[in-house]
Design a protein around this motif. Structure first.
Motif, PDB file in Angstrom:
ATOM      1  N   GLN A  14       0.834  -1.201   0.000  1.00 49.24           N
ATOM      2  CA  GLN A  14       0.000   0.000   0.000  1.00 49.24           C
ATOM      3  C   GLN A  14       0.870   1.253   0.000  1.00 49.24           C
ATOM      4  O   GLN A  14       0.582   2.209  -0.725  1.00 49.24           O
ATOM      5  CB  GLN A  14      -0.923  -0.004   1.210  1.00 49.24           C
ATOM      6  CG  GLN A  14      -1.889   1.159   1.242  1.00 49.24           C
ATOM      7  CD  GLN A  14      -2.822   1.089   2.429  1.00 49.24           C
ATOM      8  OE1 GLN A  14      -2.686   0.229   3.300  1.00 49.24           O
ATOM      9  NE2 GLN A  14      -3.779   1.979   2.476  1.00 49.24           N
ATOM     10  N   GLU A  15       1.945   1.260   0.770  1.00 45.66           N
ATOM     11  CA  GLU A  15       2.862   2.397   0.781  1.00 45.66           C
ATOM     12  C   GLU A  15       3.519   2.584  -0.585  1.00 45.66           C
ATOM     13  O   GLU A  15       3.659   3.705  -1.071  1.00 45.66           O
ATOM     14  CB  GLU A  15       3.936   2.203   1.849  1.00 45.66           C
ATOM     15  CG  GLU A  15       3.432   2.289   3.266  1.00 45.66           C
ATOM     16  CD  GLU A  15       4.492   1.908   4.281  1.00 45.66           C
ATOM     17  OE1 GLU A  15       5.682   1.785   3.902  1.00 45.66           O
ATOM     18  OE2 GLU A  15       4.137   1.740   5.454  1.00 45.66           O
ATOM     19  N   GLN A  16       3.913   1.493  -1.217  1.00 43.13           N
ATOM     20  CA  GLN A  16       4.547   1.575  -2.536  1.00 43.13           C
ATOM     21  C   GLN A  16       3.571   2.086  -3.592  1.00 43.13           C
ATOM     22  O   GLN A  16       3.949   2.889  -4.457  1.00 43.13           O
ATOM     23  CB  GLN A  16       5.102   0.214  -2.939  1.00 43.13           C
ATOM     24  CG  GLN A  16       6.278  -0.229  -2.095  1.00 43.13           C
ATOM     25  CD  GLN A  16       6.717  -1.657  -2.408  1.00 43.13           C
ATOM     26  OE1 GLN A  16       6.112  -2.332  -3.222  1.00 43.13           O
ATOM     27  NE2 GLN A  16       7.766  -2.102  -1.746  1.00 43.13           N
ATOM     28  N   ILE A  17       2.324   1.644  -3.521  1.00 45.63           N
ATOM     29  CA  ILE A  17       1.321   2.112  -4.471  1.00 45.63           C
ATOM     30  C   ILE A  17       1.054   3.598  -4.268  1.00 45.63           C
ATOM     31  O   ILE A  17       0.912   4.349  -5.240  1.00 45.63           O
ATOM     32  CB  ILE A  17       0.028   1.276  -4.338  1.00 45.63           C
ATOM     33  CG1 ILE A  17       0.258  -0.122  -4.881  1.00 45.63           C
ATOM     34  CG2 ILE A  17      -1.138   1.939  -5.052  1.00 45.63           C
ATOM     35  CD1 ILE A  17      -0.883  -1.079  -4.653  1.00 45.63           C
ATOM     36  N   GLN A  18       1.024   4.040  -3.033  1.00 44.81           N
ATOM     37  CA  GLN A  18       0.801   5.460  -2.759  1.00 44.81           C
ATOM     38  C   GLN A  18       1.950   6.298  -3.312  1.00 44.81           C
ATOM     39  O   GLN A  18       1.724   7.337  -3.938  1.00 44.81           O
ATOM     40  CB  GLN A  18       0.660   5.680  -1.253  1.00 44.81           C
ATOM     41  CG  GLN A  18       0.175   7.052  -0.887  1.00 44.81           C
ATOM     42  CD  GLN A  18      -0.127   7.158   0.601  1.00 44.81           C
ATOM     43  OE1 GLN A  18       0.336   6.345   1.407  1.00 44.81           O
ATOM     44  NE2 GLN A  18      -0.897   8.161   0.971  1.00 44.81           N
ATOM     45  N   THR A  19       3.174   5.848  -3.139  1.00 40.89           N
ATOM     46  CA  THR A  19       4.336   6.553  -3.684  1.00 40.89           C
ATOM     47  C   THR A  19       4.266   6.592  -5.207  1.00 40.89           C
ATOM     48  O   THR A  19       4.518   7.633  -5.829  1.00 40.89           O
ATOM     49  CB  THR A  19       5.635   5.868  -3.234  1.00 40.89           C
ATOM     50  OG1 THR A  19       5.692   5.859  -1.811  1.00 40.89           O
ATOM     51  CG2 THR A  19       6.853   6.575  -3.789  1.00 40.89           C
ATOM     52  N   THR A  20       3.894   5.476  -5.822  1.00 40.87           N
ATOM     53  CA  THR A  20       3.755   5.420  -7.275  1.00 40.87           C
ATOM     54  C   THR A  20       2.684   6.393  -7.751  1.00 40.87           C
ATOM     55  O   THR A  20       2.864   7.081  -8.763  1.00 40.87           O
ATOM     56  CB  THR A  20       3.412   3.985  -7.719  1.00 40.87           C
ATOM     57  OG1 THR A  20       4.427   3.099  -7.262  1.00 40.87           O
ATOM     58  CG2 THR A  20       3.299   3.891  -9.225  1.00 40.87           C
ATOM     59  N   ASN A  21       1.582   6.471  -7.028  1.00 40.57           N
ATOM     60  CA  ASN A  21       0.523   7.409  -7.403  1.00 40.57           C
ATOM     61  C   ASN A  21       1.012   8.853  -7.339  1.00 40.57           C
ATOM     62  O   ASN A  21       0.680   9.655  -8.215  1.00 40.57           O
ATOM     63  CB  ASN A  21      -0.699   7.226  -6.515  1.00 40.57           C
ATOM     64  CG  ASN A  21      -1.494   5.993  -6.870  1.00 40.57           C
ATOM     65  OD1 ASN A  21      -1.351   5.450  -7.962  1.00 40.57           O
ATOM     66  ND2 ASN A  21      -2.322   5.532  -5.955  1.00 40.57           N
ATOM     67  N   TYR A  22       1.800   9.200  -6.326  1.00 42.77           N
ATOM     68  CA  TYR A  22       2.347  10.556  -6.241  1.00 42.77           C
ATOM     69  C   TYR A  22       3.256  10.848  -7.434  1.00 42.77           C
ATOM     70  O   TYR A  22       3.185  11.924  -8.035  1.00 42.77           O
ATOM     71  CB  TYR A  22       3.128  10.754  -4.943  1.00 42.77           C
ATOM     72  CG  TYR A  22       2.283  10.791  -3.696  1.00 42.77           C
ATOM     73  CD1 TYR A  22       1.016  11.360  -3.690  1.00 42.77           C
ATOM     74  CD2 TYR A  22       2.746  10.252  -2.505  1.00 42.77           C
ATOM     75  CE1 TYR A  22       0.236  11.386  -2.552  1.00 42.77           C
ATOM     76  CE2 TYR A  22       1.976  10.277  -1.355  1.00 42.77           C
ATOM     77  CZ  TYR A  22       0.718  10.854  -1.385  1.00 42.77           C
ATOM     78  OH  TYR A  22      -0.033  10.883  -0.254  1.00 42.77           O
ATOM     79  N   LEU A  60       3.244   9.388 -10.416  1.00 42.29           N
ATOM     80  CA  LEU A  60       2.452   9.460 -11.638  1.00 42.29           C
ATOM     81  C   LEU A  60       1.675  10.772 -11.721  1.00 42.29           C
ATOM     82  O   LEU A  60       1.550  11.364 -12.809  1.00 42.29           O
ATOM     83  CB  LEU A  60       1.497   8.271 -11.727  1.00 42.29           C
ATOM     84  CG  LEU A  60       2.144   6.929 -12.045  1.00 42.29           C
ATOM     85  CD1 LEU A  60       1.104   5.808 -11.943  1.00 42.29           C
ATOM     86  CD2 LEU A  60       2.770   6.934 -13.417  1.00 42.29           C
ATOM     87  N   THR A  61       1.178  11.243 -10.604  1.00 40.21           N
ATOM     88  CA  THR A  61       0.481  12.533 -10.584  1.00 40.21           C
ATOM     89  C   THR A  61       1.437  13.658 -10.955  1.00 40.21           C
ATOM     90  O   THR A  61       1.083  14.561 -11.727  1.00 40.21           O
ATOM     91  CB  THR A  61      -0.141  12.789  -9.193  1.00 40.21           C
ATOM     92  OG1 THR A  61      -1.051  11.724  -8.902  1.00 40.21           O
ATOM     93  CG2 THR A  61      -0.876  14.111  -9.153  1.00 40.21           C
TER      94      THR A  61
END
Length: 72
Positions: free
Chosen positions: A42-50, A52-53
């Motif tokens: 979940q932490e890695q996905i959140q970092t990836t989302n940041y 990508l944004t």
């Protein structure tokens, strides 16, 4: 009347109880490991989302600059 020896039955039930307890311990340990890995994911996905944004905003800014320069 003959006395019945429950020693073997008692040993079998103790073994069965220990096996069930061990299965519970292993399952609990596995569940905590899965929970830890999901939290990490979940932490890695959140970092990836940041990231990508951020890339999306840079791309939009680049397109706005290109359109603005073509309109001049």
């Amino acid at each position: 009347m003959q006395n019945v020896d429950f020693t073997e039955l008692h040993q079998y039930l103790n073994y069965l109880s220990a096996s069930v307890r061990q299965a519970g311990d292993v399952t609990g340990h596995s569940l905590s490991e899965v929970t830890r890995q999901l939290a990490s994911l979940q932490e890695q996905i959140q970092t990836t989302n940041y990231l990508l944004t951020g890339l999306l905003m840079l791309h939009v800014a680049f397109l706005v600059v290109l359109i603005w320069k073509k309109s001049k």
